[in-house]
Motif scaffolding. Structure first.
Motif, short mmCIF file in Angstrom:
data_model
loop_
_atom_site.label_atom_id
_atom_site.label_comp_id
_atom_site.label_asym_id
_atom_site.label_seq_id
_atom_site.Cartn_x
_atom_site.Cartn_y
_atom_site.Cartn_z
N TYR A 71 0.85 -1.19 0.11
CA TYR A 71 -0.05 0.06 0.14
C TYR A 71 0.82 1.32 -0.07
O TYR A 71 1.84 1.09 0.57
CB TYR A 71 -0.86 -0.13 1.09
N ILE A 72 0.54 2.12 -0.66
CA ILE A 72 1.07 3.51 -0.68
C ILE A 72 0.09 4.63 -0.35
O ILE A 72 -1.00 4.94 -1.05
CB ILE A 72 1.64 3.84 -2.07
N LEU A 73 0.56 5.42 0.63
CA LEU A 73 -0.33 6.62 1.14
C LEU A 73 0.41 7.88 0.77
O LEU A 73 1.49 8.10 1.38
CB LEU A 73 -0.83 6.34 2.64
N GLU A 74 -0.35 8.72 -0.04
CA GLU A 74 0.22 9.99 -0.06
C GLU A 74 -0.49 11.22 0.61
O GLU A 74 -1.79 11.06 0.45
CB GLU A 74 0.29 10.38 -1.74
N VAL A 75 0.15 11.60 1.41
CA VAL A 75 -0.35 12.70 2.26
C VAL A 75 -0.54 14.19 1.78
O VAL A 75 0.72 14.73 1.37
CB VAL A 75 0.12 12.87 3.76
N HIS A 76 -1.49 14.81 1.96
CA HIS A 76 -1.82 16.28 1.61
C HIS A 76 -2.64 16.88 2.50
O HIS A 76 -3.28 16.46 3.12
CB HIS A 76 -2.39 16.36 0.18
N PHE A 77 -2.69 18.24 2.21
CA PHE A 77 -3.51 19.07 3.02
C PHE A 77 -4.18 19.91 2.09
O PHE A 77 -3.59 20.68 0.99
CB PHE A 77 -2.92 20.24 4.05
N ASN A 78 -5.53 20.12 1.93
CA ASN A 78 -6.31 20.65 1.01
C ASN A 78 -6.34 22.36 1.29
O ASN A 78 -6.08 22.66 2.16
CB ASN A 78 -7.79 20.19 1.21
N SER A 79 -7.12 22.73 0.17
CA SER A 79 -7.12 24.36 0.11
C SER A 79 -7.89 24.85 -0.90
O SER A 79 -8.34 24.27 -1.78
CB SER A 79 -5.69 24.91 -0.26
N ALA A 84 -14.45 26.45 3.15
CA ALA A 84 -14.23 25.08 2.78
C ALA A 84 -13.50 24.17 3.89
O ALA A 84 -12.61 24.71 4.56
CB ALA A 84 -13.38 24.61 1.34
N TYR A 85 -14.21 23.08 3.97
CA TYR A 85 -13.55 22.43 5.52
C TYR A 85 -13.97 20.66 5.35
O TYR A 85 -14.51 20.43 4.48
CB TYR A 85 -14.25 22.52 6.70
N GLY A 86 -13.06 20.07 6.04
CA GLY A 86 -13.27 18.53 6.03
C GLY A 86 -11.97 17.79 5.66
O GLY A 86 -11.27 18.22 5.02
N SER A 87 -12.33 16.33 5.45
CA SER A 87 -11.37 15.56 5.24
C SER A 87 -11.88 14.42 4.10
O SER A 87 -12.87 14.62 4.15
CB SER A 87 -10.88 14.72 6.54
N GLU A 88 -11.14 14.08 3.19
CA GLU A 88 -11.29 13.27 2.10
C GLU A 88 -10.25 12.10 1.75
O GLU A 88 -8.80 12.68 1.96
CB GLU A 88 -11.87 14.06 1.02
N ILE A 89 -10.23 11.27 0.97
CA ILE A 89 -9.42 10.44 0.67
C ILE A 89 -9.62 10.00 -0.70
O ILE A 89 -10.95 9.88 -1.18
CB ILE A 89 -9.15 9.20 1.62
N ARG A 115 -15.84 14.73 3.44
CA ARG A 115 -16.28 15.27 2.12
C ARG A 115 -16.77 14.12 1.25
O ARG A 115 -15.95 13.10 1.18
CB ARG A 115 -15.25 16.30 1.59
N ASP A 116 -17.70 14.09 0.48
CA ASP A 116 -18.15 13.14 -0.70
C ASP A 116 -18.97 13.74 -1.53
O ASP A 116 -19.54 14.70 -1.51
CB ASP A 116 -18.96 12.06 0.51
N ASN A 117 -19.02 12.91 -2.65
CA ASN A 117 -19.98 13.50 -3.79
C ASN A 117 -20.54 12.23 -4.36
O ASN A 117 -20.81 12.28 -5.57
CB ASN A 117 -18.87 13.97 -4.74
N PHE A 149 -8.17 21.17 5.64
CA PHE A 149 -8.15 22.17 4.91
C PHE A 149 -7.11 22.90 5.49
O PHE A 149 -7.46 23.63 6.66
CB PHE A 149 -9.44 23.04 4.46
N ILE A 150 -6.01 23.46 5.00
CA ILE A 150 -4.97 24.25 5.36
C ILE A 150 -5.73 25.76 5.42
O ILE A 150 -5.39 26.51 6.19
CB ILE A 150 -3.68 24.18 4.54
N SER A 151 -6.72 26.05 4.68
CA SER A 151 -7.24 27.19 4.22
C SER A 151 -8.31 27.67 5.31
O SER A 151 -8.89 28.54 5.28
CB SER A 151 -7.76 27.45 2.95
#
Length: 194
Positions: A71-79, A84-89, A115-117, A149-151
């Motif tokens: 498994y490979i997990l790439e980590v980011h922080f949204n903006s 805007a708020y929340g977590s998603e993968i 966050r979902d769609n 969200f970093i923002s």
């Protein structure tokens, strides 16, 4: 034993998103460095060279990832906007199993709105982002985690106040998703201190 690669998004001259006095590249490195020792109790864990930017390496044709990972997990922080708020993968469109990502999001929901769609509100989305798409083409599973969200001032405050517990949650999600157990060395160590 499972072998996991953690990738810190951005860096190598690319600050990533900036907001509320933080740079994404710094936060991704911080979070990966918190995750790695916690996850290494259950799996072999490698960290992609933090002096590099995996996406830039991909664009230059020098992304150096072998196909030896579970498994490979790439980590980011949204903006986005400060509202805007929340977590998603994210996983690629072709990924058939999302159990690990759903487990990670169950734990992220203790700290952030998911966050979902789509019709299954689990925080898991599909997008063929560069690095995870390349990982999939090599025959491995991977995901891109947008921690928060970093923002958004509230999101980043929650992260800073709970980063170790959030990391515990991500680790537990991976452990639950893959059905991992403590490594033999870790089990012996914990038995010795009991």
């Amino acid at each position: 034993m499972a072998k996991i690669l953690l990738i810190s998004g951005h860096g190598a001259g690319d600050a990533g998103a900036c907001g509320n006095g933080y740079r994404e590249a710094n936060l991704t490195r911080e979070f990966v460095n918190i995750l790695a020792p916690k996850l290494s109790k259950y799996a072999v864990v490698d960290v992609y060279d933090q002096n590099r930017d995996a996406f830039q390496d991909l664009c230059k044709g020098c992304l150096n990832i072998s196909n030896a990972y579970t498994y490979i997990l790439e980590v980011h922080f949204n903006s986005a906007s400060s509202a805007a708020y929340g977590s998603e993968i994210y996983v690629v469109h072709e990924e058939s199993g999302i159990t690990v990502e759903q487990e990670i999001m169950k734990h992220m929901a203790n700290f952030f709105t998911l966050r979902d769609n789509d019709s299954m509100f689990d925080g898991v989305k599909r997008e063929n982002f560069g690095v995870i798409n390349r990982v999939h083409s090599l025959g491995m599973s991977g995901a891109l985690l947008e921690v928060c969200f970093i923002s958004n001032a509230s999101d980043i405050h929650t992260y800073q106040s709970n980063k170790y517990a959030i990391a515990d949650g991500v680790v537990q999600g991976v452990v639950d998703g893959f059905g991992l157990t403590l490594s033999n060395d870790q089990t012996r160590s914990e038995e010795h201190t009991s």
